[in-house]
Design a protein around this motif. Sequence first.
Motif, PDB file in Angstrom:
ATOM      1  N   TYR A  34       0.832  -1.194   0.000  1.00 59.40           N
ATOM      2  CA  TYR A  34       0.000   0.000   0.000  1.00 59.40           C
ATOM      3  C   TYR A  34       0.872   1.250   0.000  1.00 59.40           C
ATOM      4  O   TYR A  34       1.890   1.299   0.672  1.00 59.40           O
ATOM      5  CB  TYR A  34      -0.914   0.022   1.230  1.00 59.40           C
ATOM      6  N   ILE A  35       0.431   2.232  -0.748  1.00 57.75           N
ATOM      7  CA  ILE A  35       1.071   3.545  -0.768  1.00 57.75           C
ATOM      8  C   ILE A  35       0.006   4.512  -0.258  1.00 57.75           C
ATOM      9  O   ILE A  35      -0.818   5.017  -1.023  1.00 57.75           O
ATOM     10  CB  ILE A  35       1.555   3.934  -2.179  1.00 57.75           C
ATOM     11  N   TRP A  36      -0.017   4.677   1.060  1.00 55.83           N
ATOM     12  CA  TRP A  36      -1.084   5.424   1.709  1.00 55.83           C
ATOM     13  C   TRP A  36      -1.035   6.902   1.364  1.00 55.83           C
ATOM     14  O   TRP A  36       0.043   7.493   1.321  1.00 55.83           O
ATOM     15  CB  TRP A  36      -1.001   5.251   3.222  1.00 55.83           C
ATOM     16  N   ARG A  67      -9.216   3.979   4.489  1.00 64.12           N
ATOM     17  CA  ARG A  67      -8.046   4.700   3.982  1.00 64.12           C
ATOM     18  C   ARG A  67      -7.964   4.575   2.459  1.00 64.12           C
ATOM     19  O   ARG A  67      -8.645   3.772   1.850  1.00 64.12           O
ATOM     20  CB  ARG A  67      -6.774   4.111   4.607  1.00 64.12           C
ATOM     21  N   SER A  69      -5.148   4.253  -0.908  1.00 65.14           N
ATOM     22  CA  SER A  69      -3.806   3.911  -1.368  1.00 65.14           C
ATOM     23  C   SER A  69      -3.727   4.203  -2.858  1.00 65.14           C
ATOM     24  O   SER A  69      -4.709   4.021  -3.590  1.00 65.14           O
ATOM     25  CB  SER A  69      -3.533   2.425  -1.126  1.00 65.14           C
ATOM     26  N   CYS A  82       4.701   1.563  -7.925  1.00 64.75           N
ATOM     27  CA  CYS A  82       3.743   2.643  -7.762  1.00 64.75           C
ATOM     28  C   CYS A  82       3.316   3.105  -9.158  1.00 64.75           C
ATOM     29  O   CYS A  82       4.137   3.161 -10.072  1.00 64.75           O
ATOM     30  CB  CYS A  82       4.399   3.796  -6.993  1.00 64.75           C
ATOM     31  N   GLN A 101       4.373   9.039   3.074  1.00 66.83           N
ATOM     32  CA  GLN A 101       4.981   7.711   3.172  1.00 66.83           C
ATOM     33  C   GLN A 101       6.258   7.650   2.345  1.00 66.83           C
ATOM     34  O   GLN A 101       7.262   7.077   2.766  1.00 66.83           O
ATOM     35  CB  GLN A 101       3.983   6.645   2.717  1.00 66.83           C
TER      36      GLN A 101
END
Length: 127
Positions: A34-36, A67, A69, A82, A101
């Motif tokens: 995950y890339i929050w 959340r 991502s 990503c 992040q």
Amino acid sequence: MKSNILTEKGYNYSFNPSACEECEGACCTGETGYIWVKYPEIEAISKFLELSVEEFATIYLKKVKHRFSLIEKKLEDNNYACIFFDNHKKQCTIYSVRPRQCRTFPFWETFKNDTKEVKKECIGIID
């Protein structure tokens, strides 16, 4: 001559950001995860990309419980990146507005007492 070496209070290692050029984005690729992103970051990235927040969310976000991502792209089996990682240039295409992040790597709480693990993740670590 000013040193480029970064330190963070409470961490047993330092980071040499000049290693990023040699590394070619290992922190942006690898196993899926995950890339929050938080709402202010979503707004900043949307503006940078000249998209409305709604357009950006539809194209680039996935909701994980409460959340958000950034989505990933599959490079090969067990190797993802990503969505904003340029695989040819080996760099982030939204670097100036990248999420917290990304900005705080490699000084993540998970690595705070585990220099051995962070060294596996990042060639710029100095202990």
